[in-house]
Design a protein around this motif. Structure first.
Motif, mmCIF file in Angstrom:
data_model
loop_
_atom_site.group_PDB
_atom_site.id
_atom_site.type_symbol
_atom_site.label_atom_id
_atom_site.label_comp_id
_atom_site.label_asym_id
_atom_site.label_seq_id
_atom_site.Cartn_x
_atom_site.Cartn_y
_atom_site.Cartn_z
ATOM 1 N N GLU A 1 0.823 -1.216 0.000
ATOM 2 C CA GLU A 1 0.000 0.000 0.000
ATOM 3 C C GLU A 1 0.860 1.270 0.000
ATOM 4 O OE1 GLU A 1 0.179 -1.257 4.425
ATOM 5 O OE2 GLU A 1 0.248 -2.172 2.426
ATOM 6 N N TYR A 2 2.091 1.141 0.491
ATOM 7 C CA TYR A 2 2.989 2.300 0.509
ATOM 8 C C TYR A 2 3.599 2.578 -0.871
ATOM 9 C CZ TYR A 2 2.743 2.545 5.588
ATOM 10 O OH TYR A 2 2.305 2.694 6.882
ATOM 11 N N LEU A 3 3.470 1.636 -1.796
ATOM 12 C CA LEU A 3 4.005 1.822 -3.143
ATOM 13 C C LEU A 3 3.055 2.591 -4.047
ATOM 14 C CD1 LEU A 3 5.526 -1.682 -3.949
ATOM 15 C CD2 LEU A 3 6.801 0.447 -3.617
ATOM 16 N N GLU A 4 1.800 2.720 -3.649
ATOM 17 C CA GLU A 4 0.793 3.271 -4.554
ATOM 18 C C GLU A 4 1.125 4.687 -5.014
ATOM 19 O OE1 GLU A 4 -2.908 2.921 -2.497
ATOM 20 O OE2 GLU A 4 -2.856 0.710 -2.484
ATOM 21 N N VAL A 5 1.794 5.455 -4.194
ATOM 22 C CA VAL A 5 2.061 6.858 -4.559
ATOM 23 C C VAL A 5 3.158 6.990 -5.604
ATOM 24 C CG1 VAL A 5 1.328 7.709 -2.309
ATOM 25 C CG2 VAL A 5 3.755 7.201 -2.696
ATOM 26 N N PHE A 6 3.921 5.916 -5.891
ATOM 27 C CA PHE A 6 5.090 6.048 -6.750
ATOM 28 C C PHE A 6 4.785 5.875 -8.242
ATOM 29 C CE2 PHE A 6 6.907 5.069 -2.600
ATOM 30 C CZ PHE A 6 7.817 6.103 -2.495
ATOM 31 N N ASP A 7 3.575 5.508 -8.596
ATOM 32 C CA ASP A 7 3.175 5.473 -10.000
ATOM 33 C C ASP A 7 4.153 4.636 -10.830
ATOM 34 O OD1 ASP A 7 1.605 6.041 -12.190
ATOM 35 O OD2 ASP A 7 2.563 7.944 -12.630
ATOM 36 N N LEU A 8 4.295 3.359 -10.472
ATOM 37 C CA LEU A 8 5.281 2.497 -11.106
ATOM 38 C C LEU A 8 4.755 1.782 -12.337
ATOM 39 C CD1 LEU A 8 6.855 0.901 -7.910
ATOM 40 C CD2 LEU A 8 7.650 2.883 -9.205
ATOM 41 N N ASP A 9 3.469 1.938 -12.658
ATOM 42 C CA ASP A 9 2.905 1.246 -13.808
ATOM 43 C C ASP A 9 3.304 1.941 -15.104
ATOM 44 O OD1 ASP A 9 1.623 -0.605 -12.203
ATOM 45 O OD2 ASP A 9 -0.163 0.649 -11.983
ATOM 46 N N TRP A 10 3.386 1.142 -16.178
ATOM 47 C CA TRP A 10 3.655 1.693 -17.512
ATOM 48 C C TRP A 10 2.399 2.415 -18.016
ATOM 49 C CZ3 TRP A 10 7.591 2.699 -20.536
ATOM 50 C CH2 TRP A 10 7.365 2.934 -21.894
ATOM 51 N N HIS A 11 2.599 3.563 -18.690
ATOM 52 C CA HIS A 11 1.478 4.326 -19.239
ATOM 53 C C HIS A 11 1.463 4.172 -20.752
ATOM 54 C CE1 HIS A 11 0.533 6.330 -15.424
ATOM 55 N NE2 HIS A 11 1.828 6.284 -15.217
ATOM 56 N N ILE B 1 10.551 10.106 -6.141
ATOM 57 C CA ILE B 1 9.960 10.984 -5.132
ATOM 58 C C ILE B 1 9.184 12.121 -5.790
ATOM 59 C CG2 ILE B 1 12.048 12.411 -4.913
ATOM 60 C CD1 ILE B 1 9.601 11.476 -2.082
ATOM 61 N N ASP B 2 9.643 12.566 -6.968
ATOM 62 C CA ASP B 2 8.938 13.633 -7.677
ATOM 63 C C ASP B 2 7.551 13.188 -8.113
ATOM 64 O OD1 ASP B 2 11.127 15.343 -7.468
ATOM 65 O OD2 ASP B 2 12.010 14.624 -9.326
ATOM 66 N N PHE B 3 7.428 11.912 -8.512
ATOM 67 C CA PHE B 3 6.119 11.384 -8.885
ATOM 68 C C PHE B 3 5.245 11.161 -7.657
ATOM 69 C CE2 PHE B 3 8.789 10.338 -12.460
ATOM 70 C CZ PHE B 3 7.962 10.462 -13.570
ATOM 71 N N ALA B 4 5.876 10.812 -6.547
ATOM 72 C CA ALA B 4 5.115 10.402 -5.371
ATOM 73 C C ALA B 4 4.390 11.557 -4.706
ATOM 74 C CB ALA B 4 6.051 9.723 -4.370
ATOM 75 N N LEU B 5 5.029 12.713 -4.606
ATOM 76 C CA LEU B 5 4.461 13.771 -3.769
ATOM 77 C C LEU B 5 3.124 14.309 -4.271
ATOM 78 C CD1 LEU B 5 7.692 15.653 -2.654
ATOM 79 C CD2 LEU B 5 6.329 13.971 -1.397
ATOM 80 N N PRO B 6 2.940 14.606 -5.567
ATOM 81 C CA PRO B 6 1.600 15.040 -5.991
ATOM 82 C C PRO B 6 0.530 13.963 -5.777
ATOM 83 C CG PRO B 6 3.237 15.623 -7.643
ATOM 84 C CD PRO B 6 3.906 14.701 -6.666
ATOM 85 N N ARG B 7 0.890 12.696 -6.009
ATOM 86 C CA ARG B 7 -0.071 11.616 -5.791
ATOM 87 C C ARG B 7 -0.378 11.471 -4.302
ATOM 88 N NH1 ARG B 7 -0.713 7.800 -9.838
ATOM 89 N NH2 ARG B 7 -0.757 6.083 -8.325
#
Length: 792
Positions: free
Chosen positions: A197-207, A616-622
């Motif tokens: 659940e702590y990984l959700e903010v990192f947006d690791l999926d391919w778009h 971390i740049d992806f994580a903070l807005p999410r």
């Protein structure tokens, strides 16, 4: 008394004269005549007002030999330092504090790979003949001239430069692109120690539509965190530049004021003295190029002439996998690989250490690659972490690739040259006077088993760590002459027409989005003037994206000043100019938000590592948008904190830090006061040598992931700019002989030389300087001429 004063005055005069003589004999010679062995004919080198050499030769080998000679007299110490860093030899001159850096670079296998690569090179290819002549020029200069001042200070003994050094430096460049060392351990820690659940903010999926449109023991985590820290510190402690990002775009003639393509590029690299690029204008009959060269590279990494030009950005593809090996409990020298126990290979290397005994390092290798945590001192009880790296596992004829790219006037030739670049991954953005524009993501992309996520440390005992081959170059992300009339590259996730996923540690799309929005405006006809404004754009939409969710939950107290500062953020457009106050508040709030939300779960060391990653740049807005995120609760308190509580704590802590650091009057919080640039020399890390060798400091506009990417590390104020545009180039192919550019410091790396820092102020002010190309302009701006003549 009078006699004593006379003697004292005489001593002072003699010492001053000796000092002047010493400094004078260390300076580059840019006029007169010098003999050079192995020349076929005389070579003329004309220096312009910035100290850029314009080399005219009659033969290709003479041109590259002359380039090596003049490059060495301006940058010999840089060449020495970068080869020592890449080959793990810095402790021999800088002492025990660089021992861990040397251990890391030895464990990466760059030295061993470069030695084998150079030994098997075909010396008769044009590219390798060019390199041989270039290195001969360096060595001839070194053998016939006094050593640089830094050699005397550090006690460096002269050694010949070889092809092994050049290949090693290519390995250093590839390593500096690799984010896996910092990112994969920290993401695996979060997954395995904190929970998915702590990984959700990192947006690791391919778009698929693009962004513009193994269990380890506790002590293993400590060691991996140490390795991640070391991978960053290894370069910073040496005072050398780290490759970080880049912008580049090409606009077709249908979208330009002059009807011809326009090329823009500004690679983002760590700031240092001297700067990374050495500009040189080279020519012999049938060839001419104005190029930007790296230390120990004969061919230009960036370049243009009247017919074509190109720039580079980092591809950011993930070409490194960290693999946790399963040890045989009955034999610590065996790992489980493809269904059987396999012996680890091992070798020893000796590291020289200044003022200390040599250190013997035992390096091991599994079938997946070198065991990188052998760089750490104690091997007992550690899970071996192997590194699979495309730089070590591909043919990688990168020297041949750039030799051909220096001569690629057509799309077909540029494409073929780009295909020879296997690692590091590079985006080649290219244009020519005939009207073509193109972009190729140049890299050998590994095929991993389906479902494998290389963001995490892989299990070496399973098939997930295997490689099934490589993607064909034709399937890489690329474009040629797109209908929209422009191509932009800014380190964001690319999506190839082939539909393949390209795992990587990409930068925020913020820069790419901003550049794309402006380039997509069909009402604009592009020229070098509005292109300058775009390169110098200090704004970003990232701030608004983050503040959109933070501002509504910040509860300003009754203090009118706090309310005014909150309103300042609400009204801010995201611009980062030196007299603005809002960017200072915002960047402090960004760090404080990360700290209050994440430090308690991560621990201090892992949190610091996380701050050095791009994720971390992806994580903070999410995170800011997710009211239910597990990160909001502080594990160190008995209460259950929510988003409102944690965000307000970050806001108050931000204001308190700025008042303590910059003063209680917020008028003193201007961005240029808190955000500064100092160009650091390797010896400038020691006082009082910093006063002699460093350049700056300067109030710096721009910021993290703005187009004018003068970027700092995520942390508390004040901020030191650590990387940014290493040059800004603009080539309008309606007038390619009038290209514009800049150097962050100066051409020369020789202290007391007139070109040591003569461009530093114009750079920070965003000024551009003409790059002389035509014979008329070169002749009109020649300040001195050096003739190199054959020795027999």
């Amino acid at each position: 008394m009078l006699r004593f004063l006379k003697i004292f005055l005489l001593v002072v005069i003699v010492l001053a004269a000796l000092g002047s003589w010493y400094i004078f004999h260390k300076q580059p010679q840019r006029s007169g005549e010098m003999t050079l062995s192995n020349l076929k004919a005389p070579v003329k080198v004309r220096y312009d007002e910035r100290g850029v050499p314009h080399i005219q030769a009659q033969h290709e080998s003479d041109m590259y030999r002359a380039l090596g000679y003049v490059h060495a007299q301006d940058r010999l110490f840089q060449m020495e330092m970068v080869r020592r860093l890449a080959r793990g030899e810095l402790a021999a001159i800088l002492g025990p504090k660089l021992l861990n850096s040397d251990k890391l670079f030895r464990s990466l296998g760059i030295r061993e790979h470069a030695d084998n690569y150079a030994q098997n090179m075909d010396v008769n290819t044009p590219a390798n003949k060019a390199l041989e002549a270039y290195l001969d020029g360096i060595n001839q200069y070194q053998n016939t001239h006094p050593a640089p001042i830094e050699f005397d200070i550090l006690g460096i003994k002269k050694r010949p430069f070889t092809a092994r050094d050049s290949v090693s430096v290519a390995g250093y460049m590839a390593y500096s692109f690799a984010a896996a060392f910092r990112t994969e351990p920290v993401l695996t820690f979060i997954r395995d120690q904190l929970g998915s659940e702590y990984l959700e903010v990192f947006d690791l999926d391919w778009h698929p539509t693009g962004v513009i449109t193994p269990q380890l023991a506790a002590h293993d985590w400590q060691n991996l965190n140490q390795l991640a820290h070391l991978s960053q510190q290894a370069v910073s402690d040496s005072g050398l530049a780290l490759f970080e990002g880049s912008n580049a775009w090409a606009v077709s003639g249908s979208r330009t004021a002059n009807g011809k393509p326009l090329l823009a590029g500004d690679p983002h690299i760590g700031f240092a003295v001297p700067s990374v690029w050495y500009e040189a204008h080279l020519s012999y009959p049938g060839f001419e190029l104005y190029g930007h060269h790296q230390a120990l590279s004969a061919t230009a990494s960036l370049g243009h002439n009247l017919d074509f030009g190109w720039s580079l950005t980092m591809f950011q593809n993930d070409d490194i996998d960290l693999i946790a090996e399963k040890l045989n409990p009955d034999n610590a020298n065996q790992v489980w690989y493809q269904g059987q126990w396999v012996e680890l290979q091992s070798r020893s290397e000796q590291i020289e250490v200044k003022d200390a005994d040599p250190v013997t390092l035992i390096l091991r290798r599994s079938p997946h690659g070198p065991i990188i945590n052998d760089a750490l001192s104690d091997q007992t009880g550690k899970t071996p972490i192997a590194m699979w790296w495309a730089f070590l596992e591909t043919e990688n004829p990168i020297l041949e690739g750039f030799y051909q790219l220096n001569r690629a006037e057509t799309l077909e030739k540029a494409r073929a040259a780009s295909e020879k670049i296997h690692a590091p991954g590079l985006n080649i953005v290219w244009a020519n006077a005939e009207g073509d524009i193109g972009w190729w993501a140049a890299a050998k992309l590994p095929l991993r088993p389906k479902g494998v996520n290389p963001n995490f440390i892989l299990d070496g005992s399973s098939a997930e760590s295997d490689k099934l081959g490589f993607v064909p170059f034709s399937a890489n992300p690329q474009e040629e002459n797109p209908d929209r009339g422009y191509i932009v590259s800014a380190n964001y996730q690319p999506v190839p027409d082939s539909g393949i996923e390209v795992p990587g540690y990409y930068n925020l799309p913020a820069r790419g989005i901003r550049l794309n929005q402006r380039l997509a405006d069909s009402g604009v006809k592009w020229d070098t003037q509005n292109s300058q404004a775009l390169q110098l754009d200090a704004g970003s939409g990232y701030a608004q994206r983050l503040l959109e969710h933070l501002l509504p939950v910040i509860q300003s107290n009754s203090d009118p000043e706090d309310q005014a500062l909150l309103q300042l953020l609400a009204d801010w457009n995201g611009d980062h100019q030196v007299n603005d106050i809002a960017p200072t508040i915002f960047n402090q709030l960004v760090y404080q938000l990360a700290y209050e939300a994440m430090q308690d779960e991560m621990g201090e060391d892992s949190f610091k590592t996380l701050l050095k990653t791009r994720v971390i740049d992806f994580a903070l807005p999410r995170l800011a948008a997710d009211v239910d995120s597990a990160w909001w609760d502080n594990r160190n308190t008995p209460d259950i904190e929510d988003r409102t509580t944690t965000v307000n704590l970050a806001w108050q802590a931000s204001l308190e830090h700025l008042r303590v650091t910059l003063g209680v009057d917020s008028e003193n919080w201007k961005w240029g006061t808190a955000h500064t640039l100092t160009h650091g020399h390797p010896l400038g890390q020691q006082k009082p040598l910093d006063k002699l060798f460093n350049v700056g400091q300067f109030a710096a506009p721009g910021g993290h992931e703005t187009p004018n990417n003068l970027s700092h590390k995520l942390g508390p104020a004040p901020w030191q700019v650590v990387y940014g545009p290493s040059t800004r180039r603009l080539i309008d192919f309606a007038q390619p002989s009038k290209a514009l550019g800049t150097n962050p410091v100066g051409q020369s790396g020789v202290v007391f030389d007139q070109h040591y820092y003569d461009q530093a102020e114009s750079y920070i002010k965003g000024q551009y300087i003409k790059q002389h190309f035509s014979e008329v302009d070169v002749a009109a701006n020649t300040q001195s001429t050096l003739r190199l003549v054959p020795s027999n």
